[in-house]
Design an enzyme around this catalytic site. Sequence first.
Site, PDB file in Angstrom:
ATOM      1  N   LYS A   1      -6.664   3.016  -8.038  1.00 42.85           N
ATOM      2  CA  LYS A   1      -6.083   2.126  -7.027  1.00 42.85           C
ATOM      3  C   LYS A   1      -6.354   2.599  -5.611  1.00 42.85           C
ATOM      4  O   LYS A   1      -6.411   1.791  -4.685  1.00 42.85           O
ATOM      5  CB  LYS A   1      -4.584   1.943  -7.260  1.00 42.85           C
ATOM      6  CG  LYS A   1      -4.309   1.175  -8.536  1.00 42.85           C
ATOM      7  CD  LYS A   1      -2.976   0.464  -8.545  1.00 42.85           C
ATOM      8  CE  LYS A   1      -2.929  -0.481  -9.746  1.00 42.85           C
ATOM      9  NZ  LYS A   1      -1.684  -1.184  -9.908  1.00 42.85           N
TER      10      LYS A   1
ATOM     11  N   LYS B   1     -10.400  -3.852 -16.546  1.00 40.44           N
ATOM     12  CA  LYS B   1      -9.246  -4.565 -17.111  1.00 40.44           C
ATOM     13  C   LYS B   1      -8.921  -5.801 -16.284  1.00 40.44           C
ATOM     14  O   LYS B   1      -9.195  -5.837 -15.073  1.00 40.44           O
ATOM     15  CB  LYS B   1      -8.036  -3.631 -17.248  1.00 40.44           C
ATOM     16  CG  LYS B   1      -7.251  -3.391 -16.010  1.00 40.44           C
ATOM     17  CD  LYS B   1      -5.881  -2.762 -16.319  1.00 40.44           C
ATOM     18  CE  LYS B   1      -5.098  -2.741 -15.009  1.00 40.44           C
ATOM     19  NZ  LYS B   1      -3.671  -2.705 -15.146  1.00 40.44           N
TER      20      LYS B   1
ATOM     21  N   LYS C   1      -4.294  -8.381 -11.594  1.00 41.53           N
ATOM     22  CA  LYS C   1      -3.820  -9.322 -10.566  1.00 41.53           C
ATOM     23  C   LYS C   1      -4.617  -9.197  -9.292  1.00 41.53           C
ATOM     24  O   LYS C   1      -4.791 -10.149  -8.551  1.00 41.53           O
ATOM     25  CB  LYS C   1      -2.365  -9.026 -10.195  1.00 41.53           C
ATOM     26  CG  LYS C   1      -1.369  -9.081 -11.305  1.00 41.53           C
ATOM     27  CD  LYS C   1       0.018  -8.969 -10.679  1.00 41.53           C
ATOM     28  CE  LYS C   1       1.066  -8.521 -11.679  1.00 41.53           C
ATOM     29  NZ  LYS C   1       1.245  -7.077 -11.707  1.00 41.53           N
TER      30      LYS C   1
HETATM   31  N1  AQP Z   1      -5.337  -6.186 -18.569  1.00 39.35           N
HETATM   32  C1  AQP Z   1      -4.218  -5.845 -19.184  1.00 39.35           C
HETATM   33  N2  AQP Z   1      -4.142  -5.841 -20.537  1.00 39.35           N
HETATM   34  C2  AQP Z   1      -2.994  -5.508 -21.175  1.00 39.35           C
HETATM   35  N3  AQP Z   1      -1.852  -5.175 -20.516  1.00 39.35           N
HETATM   36  C3  AQP Z   1      -1.879  -5.182 -19.174  1.00 39.35           C
HETATM   37  N4  AQP Z   1      -0.940  -4.919 -18.244  1.00 39.35           N
HETATM   38  C4  AQP Z   1      -1.475  -5.076 -17.007  1.00 39.35           C
HETATM   39  N5  AQP Z   1      -2.753  -5.433 -17.093  1.00 39.35           N
HETATM   40  C5  AQP Z   1      -3.049  -5.514 -18.429  1.00 39.35           C
HETATM   41  C6  AQP Z   1       0.421  -4.534 -18.559  1.00 39.35           C
HETATM   42  O1  AQP Z   1       1.291  -5.425 -17.869  1.00 39.35           O
HETATM   43  C7  AQP Z   1       2.491  -4.721 -17.517  1.00 39.35           C
HETATM   44  C8  AQP Z   1       2.816  -4.979 -16.075  1.00 39.35           C
HETATM   45  O2  AQP Z   1       1.811  -4.444 -15.244  1.00 39.35           O
HETATM   46  P1  AQP Z   1       2.059  -4.356 -13.688  1.00 39.35           P
HETATM   47  O3  AQP Z   1       1.904  -5.660 -13.052  1.00 39.35           O
HETATM   48  O4  AQP Z   1       3.346  -3.726 -13.409  1.00 39.35           O
HETATM   49  O5  AQP Z   1       0.957  -3.389 -13.173  1.00 39.35           O
HETATM   50  P2  AQP Z   1      -0.547  -3.238 -13.462  1.00 39.35           P
HETATM   51  O6  AQP Z   1      -0.756  -2.577 -14.772  1.00 39.35           O
HETATM   52  O7  AQP Z   1      -1.081  -2.532 -12.284  1.00 39.35           O
HETATM   53  O8  AQP Z   1      -1.081  -4.748 -13.541  1.00 39.35           O
HETATM   54  P3  AQP Z   1      -2.309  -5.355 -12.822  1.00 39.35           P
HETATM   55  O9  AQP Z   1      -2.470  -6.759 -13.251  1.00 39.35           O
HETATM   56  O10 AQP Z   1      -3.492  -4.484 -12.977  1.00 39.35           O
HETATM   57  O11 AQP Z   1      -1.841  -5.420 -11.325  1.00 39.35           O
HETATM   58  P4  AQP Z   1      -2.529  -4.874 -10.048  1.00 39.35           P
HETATM   59  O12 AQP Z   1      -3.853  -5.554  -9.974  1.00 39.35           O
HETATM   60  O13 AQP Z   1      -1.585  -5.307  -8.955  1.00 39.35           O
HETATM   61  O14 AQP Z   1      -2.636  -3.410 -10.201  1.00 39.35           O
HETATM   62  C9  AQP Z   1       2.245  -3.242 -17.820  1.00 39.35           C
HETATM   63  O15 AQP Z   1       2.904  -2.927 -19.035  1.00 39.35           O
HETATM   64  C10 AQP Z   1       0.763  -3.160 -18.005  1.00 39.35           C
HETATM   65  O16 AQP Z   1       0.402  -2.147 -18.924  1.00 39.35           O
END
Ligand code: AQP
Length: 342
Positions: A119, A203, A206
Site C-alpha cells: 500500500k 487481487k 477497491k
Molecule cells: N480480492 C479479495 N478476495 C477475497 N477477499 C478479499 N478481501 C478484500 N479483497 C479481497 C477481504 O475483504 C475484507 C475487507 O477488506 P477491507 O476493505 O477492509 O480491506 P482490503 O483487504 O484492503 O480491501 P481492498 O478491496 O483491497 O481495499 P483497498 O483497495 O482500499 O485496500 C477483508 O477480510 C479482506 O480480506
Amino acid sequence: MAETGAHARRVFSGVQPSGNLHLGNYLGAVKRFVEMQEEDYETIYCMVDLHAITVWQDPAQLKTAIRELAAAFMACGLDPEKSILFNQSQAPAHAQLAWIFNCVARIGWMNRMTQFKEKSGKNAEASSLGLYCYPALMAADILAYHATHVPVGEDQKQHLELTRDIAIKFNNDFSAPGFFPEVEPVIEGAATRVMSLRDGTKKMSKSDPSDLSRINLTDDADAISKKIRKAKTDPEPLPEALSGLDGRPEARNLVGIYAALSGKGAAEVLAEWGGREFSAFKPALADLAVEMVAPIAGRMRAYLADPGEIDRILGAGAMKARAISEPILEKTYDLVGLLRSA
Ligand code: AQP
C-alpha cells in the site's frame, strides 16, 4: 475471562468504508459473515472507519461511505437483530487498546507486514504513521472483544498472525495467561482471494484505478455482464482438471468465482466446463453473477433511502459494542498498571 464478558465462540471482523465494496470483499468476507451469523456464534461486524483514514478520505464522502457500507452489510444479509453492526470510531476502546498494542508490538514485526509494503509503494516515507501501525489497530479491534474467530480473505492472514503474536506477548509481559485469546483465522470458501478481472496476478481491490478490474456490489446487470465479457483470459479452452489451471491465473480466477457463486467446487466446475471455450463460459458466469449480485444493489438503495435509520442502527450497535469492549479495556489498563481513580 468471565468478568470481561468473553464468549466461547465470538466472531469479529471488519471492512473499511473506503467505497466500492466488490465481489472479492463479498466472497472473501461478507458472505462468510452472514453464514456465521446463522451458526452458533456471537457475531460482531464493524465498519472500520479509523482504518480507512490511514489513507486520505474526503470527510463528506467518508460519512456517506460508512452509511453505504452499513447498507451493503444489511443488503448482503447481516441483521442488526442478530449481529452487532457499528462503525469503529463509535467504540473508543479500539483506539485506546491500539495504543497499548503499539507499545507491545515490535517495530521489526511491523516491518515484515507485506500489506504496508504494497500500500505504501515506492514512497513509504510519505505514508501515514497510521498506515504503518494499522495491524496493531486491527489486533485491538479483535482483542477488544476477546473474539475467538475472525473471518477474512487470504490477504489478512499475516495480520491475524500478528494479532496472535501481540496477544501472546501481552499475556506474557503482564503475567495474564489466556487474557487475550489466540484467535483463529477463518479463511474459508471457494474464493478467499478473488483476483482482478484485468490481471489475474493482482487481487481485486477497491482502490484499483480500473473499474473494469472489479465487480462492485452496486453494479447493475449490464455493468456486471460487460465486465465479465471484457475480463482478461488466455486463448486456451478451460482445462478438464485443476492442475490445468497452473500458470493460468485469469482462468483460475474466473473458475474460482464461478465455483464460489454456484456453491460448487472448482473441480466440479471443470468437470462441467472442461474443454469448452471462454466464449461459452463467460456468458454463463455473467448470468450467475447477475443473479447473485444485482439484487444486492436494489436492497442497498432501499436502506440508503433512510440514512437516519442507518445512523440509529449503528448507534445502537455501538452501544452494544461498548458494553463488551469497555470492561476488557479497563481490565487491560489495570494489568498494565495504569491508575484508574474512582
Ligand atoms: N480480492 C479479495 N478476495 C477475497 N477477499 C478479499 N478481501 C478484500 N479483497 C479481497 C477481504 O475483504 C475484507 C475487507 O477488506 P477491507 O476493505 O477492509 O480491506 P482490503 O483487504 O484492503 O480491501 P481492498 O478491496 O483491497 O481495499 P483497498 O483497495 O482500499 O485496500 C477483508 O477480510 C479482506 O480480506
